[in-house]
Design an enzyme around this catalytic site. Sequence first.
Site, PDB file in Angstrom:
ATOM      1  CG  ASN A   8     -51.362  20.004 -27.454  1.00 52.61           C
ATOM      2  OD1 ASN A   8     -50.342  20.181 -28.119  1.00 52.61           O
ATOM      3  ND2 ASN A   8     -52.109  18.925 -27.593  1.00 52.61           N
ATOM      4  CD  GLU A  68     -51.431  15.370 -29.272  1.00 49.38           C
ATOM      5  OE1 GLU A  68     -50.990  16.462 -28.863  1.00 49.38           O
ATOM      6  OE2 GLU A  68     -52.264  15.311 -30.207  1.00 49.38           O
ATOM      7  CG  ASP A 128     -45.929  14.165 -37.321  1.00 49.22           C
ATOM      8  OD1 ASP A 128     -45.623  14.620 -38.445  1.00 49.22           O
ATOM      9  OD2 ASP A 128     -46.120  14.894 -36.341  1.00 49.22           O
ATOM     10  CG  HIS A 170     -48.497  18.540 -30.470  1.00 47.53           C
ATOM     11  ND1 HIS A 170     -49.800  18.286 -30.863  1.00 47.53           N
ATOM     12  CD2 HIS A 170     -47.950  19.212 -31.508  1.00 47.53           C
ATOM     13  CE1 HIS A 170     -50.001  18.784 -32.066  1.00 47.53           C
ATOM     14  NE2 HIS A 170     -48.900  19.353 -32.486  1.00 47.53           N
TER      15      HIS A 170
HETATM   16  C1  F6R Z   1     -46.477  17.986 -37.975  1.00 44.58           C
HETATM   17  C2  F6R Z   1     -46.000  18.117 -36.595  1.00 44.58           C
HETATM   18  C3  F6R Z   1     -46.791  18.937 -35.625  1.00 44.58           C
HETATM   19  C4  F6R Z   1     -46.870  20.395 -36.070  1.00 44.58           C
HETATM   20  C5  F6R Z   1     -47.630  21.225 -35.057  1.00 44.58           C
HETATM   21  C6  F6R Z   1     -47.826  22.664 -35.529  1.00 44.58           C
HETATM   22  O1  F6R Z   1     -45.612  17.188 -38.723  1.00 44.58           O
HETATM   23  O2  F6R Z   1     -44.998  17.554 -36.256  1.00 44.58           O
HETATM   24  O3  F6R Z   1     -46.196  18.857 -34.357  1.00 44.58           O
HETATM   25  O4  F6R Z   1     -45.563  20.904 -36.207  1.00 44.58           O
HETATM   26  O5  F6R Z   1     -48.898  20.656 -34.835  1.00 44.58           O
HETATM   27  O6  F6R Z   1     -48.609  22.655 -36.680  1.00 44.58           O
HETATM   28  P1  F6R Z   1     -48.881  23.984 -37.518  1.00 44.58           P
HETATM   29  O7  F6R Z   1     -47.555  24.390 -38.093  1.00 44.58           O
HETATM   30  O8  F6R Z   1     -49.877  23.588 -38.580  1.00 44.58           O
HETATM   31  O9  F6R Z   1     -49.400  25.000 -36.557  1.00 44.58           O
END
Ligand code: F6R
Length: 233
Positions: free
Chosen positions: A128, A135, A66, A130
Site C-alpha cells: 500500500n 500507513e 518499527d 507504506h
Molecule cells: C518493517 C517495515 C515495513 C516493511 C514493509 C515490506 O520493519 O518497515 O515497512 O519494510 O512492510 O515488508 P516485506 O519486506 O516483508 O515485504
Amino acid sequence: MRIIISTTGECIRKAAAAISEIIKRKPNATLGLATGSTMIPLYRELVRLYKKGEIDFSRVRTFNLDEYADLSFNDKNSYHRYMNRNFFNKVNIKKLNVHFPASKGDEYEKEIKNSGGLDLVLLGIGTNGHIAFNEPGSSFNSRTRKIKLSDSTIKSNSRFFTSARRVPEEAYTMGIKTIMRSRKIILLAFGTKKSNAVLRAIKGPITEKIPASVLRQHKDATFILDRKAAAQL
Ligand code: F6R
C-alpha cells in the site's frame, strides 16, 4: 532520487556495498533498519561480509524502524527477535548500541538526535506504499509514535502468524519526518507484488496517500528494485 534496477542478487550486493562504504567512512555510523522478508537476504549478505572481515559493526549504532505493540520482545514474531536471529546475534554489534521504538515516541527522537542523527535509513515498501509502519494517510511531518496498522498490512503480515486475528493491531513506528531527516535513504523492493506501490511512489503524485512518494523530495534517496518490482515503471 536515484533508481537502480537489477537482478535481486545484484540489488542485495549493491545495498550491502553502500552500507559497508558508510561504515568504513564512519565506523560509528547510525543506521535506521527495517525488518520484513525483503531484508532477510540483505542481512545475510552483511553477515557474510562481516565474517570475511570486510565490515566491523563494533561501533555502529542502530535504530529499528518499527515494532509491534503488545508483543513480548521474545515473541517469535517480534522485530526484536527477527533482528537478533537474522543479524544482531551474528555480527559484533554491541547490544547497547541497538535501539527499538517500542513504547517510545519523543524519547526515540531524542535518542536519535543524541546519536548525531541518522546516516542511513534502510526501507522496504508495503504493497500500500507504506514506509516503516507509516500507513497511507500518515502526515509527512510525523515523528515516532504509536499507530494503528491498516487492514491491508495486517492481512499481508498475517503470513507470519497463525491467523490475521493474531497480528497485533498497533505498532510503534519511526515517523516520516524522522526518516526524511536521515542523510541517506535506500529503499529496496523485490517482486511483482510491489510493482504497483513502486509505480505510484515513483511516478504518481507526491501524496500522503502513498507515503513512499515523499522520498522523491529527499536529496539522497535511492530506490533499488529488482526487475519484477520495476516492471510497471
Ligand atoms: C518493517 C517495515 C515495513 C516493511 C514493509 C515490506 O520493519 O518497515 O515497512 O519494510 O512492510 O515488508 P516485506 O519486506 O516483508 O515485504
